[in-house]
Structure formats: structure tokens, C-alpha cells
Design a protein around this motif. Structure first.
Motif, mmCIF file in Angstrom:
data_model
loop_
_atom_site.group_PDB
_atom_site.id
_atom_site.type_symbol
_atom_site.label_atom_id
_atom_site.label_comp_id
_atom_site.label_asym_id
_atom_site.label_seq_id
_atom_site.Cartn_x
_atom_site.Cartn_y
_atom_site.Cartn_z
ATOM 1 N N PHE A 1 0.837 -1.231 0.037
ATOM 2 C CA PHE A 1 -0.091 0.059 -0.078
ATOM 3 C C PHE A 1 0.861 1.228 0.192
ATOM 4 N N TRP A 2 0.483 2.259 -0.500
ATOM 5 C CA TRP A 2 1.194 3.570 -0.498
ATOM 6 C C TRP A 2 0.395 4.725 -0.015
ATOM 7 N N CYS A 3 1.289 5.452 0.602
ATOM 8 C CA CYS A 3 0.677 6.713 1.149
ATOM 9 C C CYS A 3 1.451 7.924 0.773
ATOM 10 N N ASN A 4 0.808 9.017 0.543
ATOM 11 C CA ASN A 4 1.616 10.449 0.161
ATOM 12 C C ASN A 4 0.899 11.262 1.088
ATOM 13 N N PRO A 5 1.503 11.648 2.204
ATOM 14 C CA PRO A 5 1.022 12.562 3.662
ATOM 15 C C PRO A 5 0.913 13.878 2.825
ATOM 16 N N ILE A 6 0.208 14.832 3.759
ATOM 17 C CA ILE A 6 -0.014 16.337 3.256
ATOM 18 C C ILE A 6 1.537 16.821 3.453
ATOM 19 N N SER A 7 1.891 17.700 2.439
ATOM 20 C CA SER A 7 2.886 18.294 2.183
ATOM 21 C C SER A 7 3.513 19.069 3.686
ATOM 22 N N GLY A 8 4.660 18.902 4.111
ATOM 23 C CA GLY A 8 5.244 19.401 5.162
ATOM 24 C C GLY A 8 5.011 18.672 6.438
ATOM 25 N N HIS A 9 4.122 17.587 6.510
ATOM 26 C CA HIS A 9 3.977 17.000 7.572
ATOM 27 C C HIS A 9 4.937 16.015 7.894
ATOM 28 N N ALA A 10 5.524 16.281 8.955
ATOM 29 C CA ALA A 10 6.866 15.225 9.382
ATOM 30 C C ALA A 10 6.321 13.921 9.991
ATOM 31 N N THR A 11 5.121 13.816 10.457
ATOM 32 C CA THR A 11 4.770 12.547 11.243
ATOM 33 C C THR A 11 3.793 11.773 10.486
ATOM 34 N N LEU A 12 4.007 10.492 10.247
ATOM 35 C CA LEU A 12 3.181 9.588 9.459
ATOM 36 C C LEU A 12 2.763 8.327 10.074
ATOM 37 N N TYR A 13 1.270 8.206 10.089
ATOM 38 C CA TYR A 13 1.003 6.825 10.806
ATOM 39 C C TYR A 13 0.346 5.984 9.842
ATOM 40 N N TRP A 14 0.247 4.681 10.263
ATOM 41 C CA TRP A 14 -0.336 3.669 9.553
ATOM 42 C C TRP A 14 -1.268 2.805 10.652
ATOM 43 N N TYR A 15 -2.624 2.858 10.154
ATOM 44 C CA TYR A 15 -3.453 2.177 11.347
ATOM 45 C C TYR A 15 -4.068 1.085 10.371
ATOM 46 N N GLN A 16 -4.502 -0.082 11.389
ATOM 47 C CA GLN A 16 -5.314 -0.987 10.817
ATOM 48 C C GLN A 16 -6.602 -0.911 11.471
ATOM 49 N N GLN A 17 -7.766 -1.077 10.422
ATOM 50 C CA GLN A 17 -9.131 -1.012 11.106
ATOM 51 C C GLN A 17 -9.940 -2.246 10.349
ATOM 52 N N ILE A 18 -10.147 -3.136 11.571
ATOM 53 C CA ILE A 18 -10.737 -4.344 11.131
ATOM 54 C C ILE A 18 -12.377 -4.145 11.289
ATOM 55 N N LEU A 19 -13.046 -4.782 10.357
ATOM 56 C CA LEU A 19 -14.436 -4.419 10.537
ATOM 57 C C LEU A 19 -15.204 -4.389 11.656
ATOM 58 N N GLY A 20 -15.745 -3.487 12.037
ATOM 59 C CA GLY A 20 -16.579 -3.407 13.502
ATOM 60 C C GLY A 20 -15.589 -3.020 14.496
ATOM 61 N N GLN A 21 -14.385 -2.675 14.145
ATOM 62 C CA GLN A 21 -13.609 -2.011 15.364
ATOM 63 C C GLN A 21 -12.970 -0.647 15.004
ATOM 64 N N GLY A 22 -12.354 0.256 15.974
ATOM 65 C CA GLY A 22 -11.677 1.222 15.896
ATOM 66 C C GLY A 22 -10.129 0.855 15.179
ATOM 67 N N PRO A 23 -9.757 2.002 14.558
ATOM 68 C CA PRO A 23 -8.431 1.800 14.259
ATOM 69 C C PRO A 23 -7.269 1.566 15.091
ATOM 70 N N LYS A 24 -6.365 0.627 14.950
ATOM 71 C CA LYS A 24 -5.432 0.347 15.488
ATOM 72 C C LYS A 24 -4.025 0.792 14.956
ATOM 73 N N LEU A 25 -3.113 1.402 15.893
ATOM 74 C CA LEU A 25 -1.968 1.891 15.363
ATOM 75 C C LEU A 25 -0.940 0.543 14.863
ATOM 76 N N LEU A 26 -0.429 0.652 13.748
ATOM 77 C CA LEU A 26 0.657 -0.282 13.539
ATOM 78 C C LEU A 26 1.846 0.393 13.578
ATOM 79 N N ILE A 27 2.131 1.489 12.880
ATOM 80 C CA ILE A 27 3.647 2.083 13.265
ATOM 81 C C ILE A 27 3.551 3.567 12.831
ATOM 82 N N GLN A 28 4.450 4.330 13.439
ATOM 83 C CA GLN A 28 4.360 5.914 13.502
ATOM 84 C C GLN A 28 5.921 6.248 13.073
#
Lengths: 117, 115
Positions: free
Chosen positions: B21-48
Motif C-alpha cells: 500500500f502507498w501513502c502520500n502525506p500532506i506536504s510538510g507533515h513530519a509525522t506519518l501513521y499507519w492504522y489497521q481497522q478491522i470491520l466493526g472496530q476502531g483503528p489500531k496503530l501499526l507504525i508511526q
């Protein structure tokens, strides 16, 4: 470990009426941030409102307001004059204030809000 | 201002296959997060990430998941080999910096189905 609990899997409200979504959390910290995010069917999470724990005044954003009870560790969202566009999943989230995981969000399981015309 | 971009929007694979999967953050944003959201649950952080360095990957299943952030901008998340339980929406978010007061802006997510 910090946890966030949303006890209402689904809620329904009549258009133009008011609805309150509940959230409780657990933390040993005294200074932190709490958020409500909205996730429509398009899946894009949108920040609705933010509350700093050190502020006693409840946050308000137009039709959205919170009831923040720090001692009870409760953070409910009130939506006034509900509109059809408010229909979505709503997530309560706690932001880790310190340390290596600073800024990471811990989410509840969400509440699905339906708005009836 | 352009938002967080993610691709693809949907992906269907067989178990044991690999996916990225590919992600392009907002320009100038230093911090990037990947979350996993399983059906019926809230997002869970994978990596920062902070710029191109990993800040927190404590919940990333490192035996099958990997992530990198090239030159502190774009990021890729890879799963190899995929399992059935990896079926979820993968959300990318960015913020101007670390700090719990900084708003995270989310992308539209990638829905992964593992058959």
C-alpha cells in the motif's frame, strides 16, 4: 494501559433533534487530549472536536459539543439539530501525551449514528 | 491544500500472497501513521514515523508486515505473506509533528480482502 470504551454500538436520532454519544476512557495521566472523529461510508476520518484535559471548559464546535467529566473519565459528544449528513460512525479517541508513543491515538470501537428524516 | 493520498483504494488477494500500500502525506507533515481497522472496530496503530525514522512499531507484526518512509515523505506498507485475518482497511494519517495536540489528517484508506 490506556483504553477507550464506547458502549453504544448504534444510535438513532430524528432529523433536527439532539443526540448524545457516550465514551469512557482509562488513563493514569493527568494531561492528555481527547477527540471525536467522524467516519462516513467513504471511510475518510474527519476530526469533529478536540478537548484538552487541563481545560475545564467543554469544547464546542458549531452544533457539536462535549461533556468532559475528568474525574469520571467520561467524554460524551452532543450533536444538536441533527442533519442527514451527520449519519456516520463516530469514534472517540485518546491521544498518548508523553513518551515514545506521543501523539498516537487509541480509538474506541465506534458508534454508528443513523439520522431519520 | 491536498489531503492525504492513498492507493490502491481496494485490493483482493489470495492468502500467502504479498501486497503493498502507498501513502502520500500532506506536504510538510513530519509525522506519518499507519492504522489497521478491522470491520466493526476502531483503528489500531501499526507504525508511526517521524520524518524517515520509526518512532513506534510496537504493534506491527514484524514477521509479515514491513513499512518504510522514503526521504521522509511517501510511505509504503507491505504484507508478505498475507493471512485471512489481515482483511481490513489500512488507513494512513499525517500530522505536522508529533505531540498529542496535533491533529491527525486521514487518507481514504485501502480496503484489503484476503481470500
Amino acid at each position: 494501559a490506556q483504553t477507550v470504551t464506547q458502549s453504544q454500538p448504534e444510535m438513532s436520532v430524528q432529523e433536527a433533534e439532539t443526540v448524545t454519544l457516550s465514551c469512557t476512557y482509562d488513563t493514569s495521566e493527568s494531561d492528555y487530549y481527547l477527540f471525536w472523529y467522524k467516519q462516513p461510508p467513504s471511510r475518510q476520518m474527519i476530526l469533529v472536536i478536540r478537548q484538552e484535559a487541563y481545560k475545564q471548559q467543554n469544547a464546542t464546535e458549531n452544533r457539536f459539543s462535549v461533556n468532559f467529566q475528568k474525574a469520571a473519565k467520561s467524554f460524551s459528544l452532543k450533536i444538536s439539530d441533527s442533519q442527514l449528513g451527520d449519519a456516520a460512525m463516530y469514534f472517540c479517541a485518546y491521544s498518548i501525551p508523553y513518551g515514545g508513543s506521543q501523539g498516537n491515538l487509541i480509538f474506541g470501537k465506534g458508534t454508528k449514528l443513523s439520522v431519520k428524516p | 491544500e491536498a489531503g492525504v493520498a492513498q492507493s490502491p483504494r481496494y485490493k483482493i488477494i489470495e492468502k500467502r500472497q504479498s501486497v503493498a500500500f502507498w501513502c502520500n502525506p500532506i506536504s510538510g507533515h513530519a509525522t506519518l501513521y499507519w492504522y489497521q481497522q478491522i470491520l466493526g472496530q476502531g483503528p489500531k496503530l501499526l507504525i508511526q514515523f517521524q520524518n524517515n525514522g520509526v518512532v513506534d512499531d510496537s504493534q506491527l507484526p514484524k514477521d509479515r508486515f514491513s513499512a518504510e518512509r522514503l526521504k521522509g515523505v511517501d510511505s509504503t506498507l507491505k504484507i508478505q505473506p498475507a493471512k485471512l485475518e489481515d482483511s481490513a482497511v489500512y488507513l494512513c494519517a499525517s500530522s505536522i509533528n508529533t505531540g498529542s495536540y496535533n491533529e491527525q489528517f486521514f487518507g481514504p484508506g485501502t480496503r484489503l480482502t484476503v481470500l
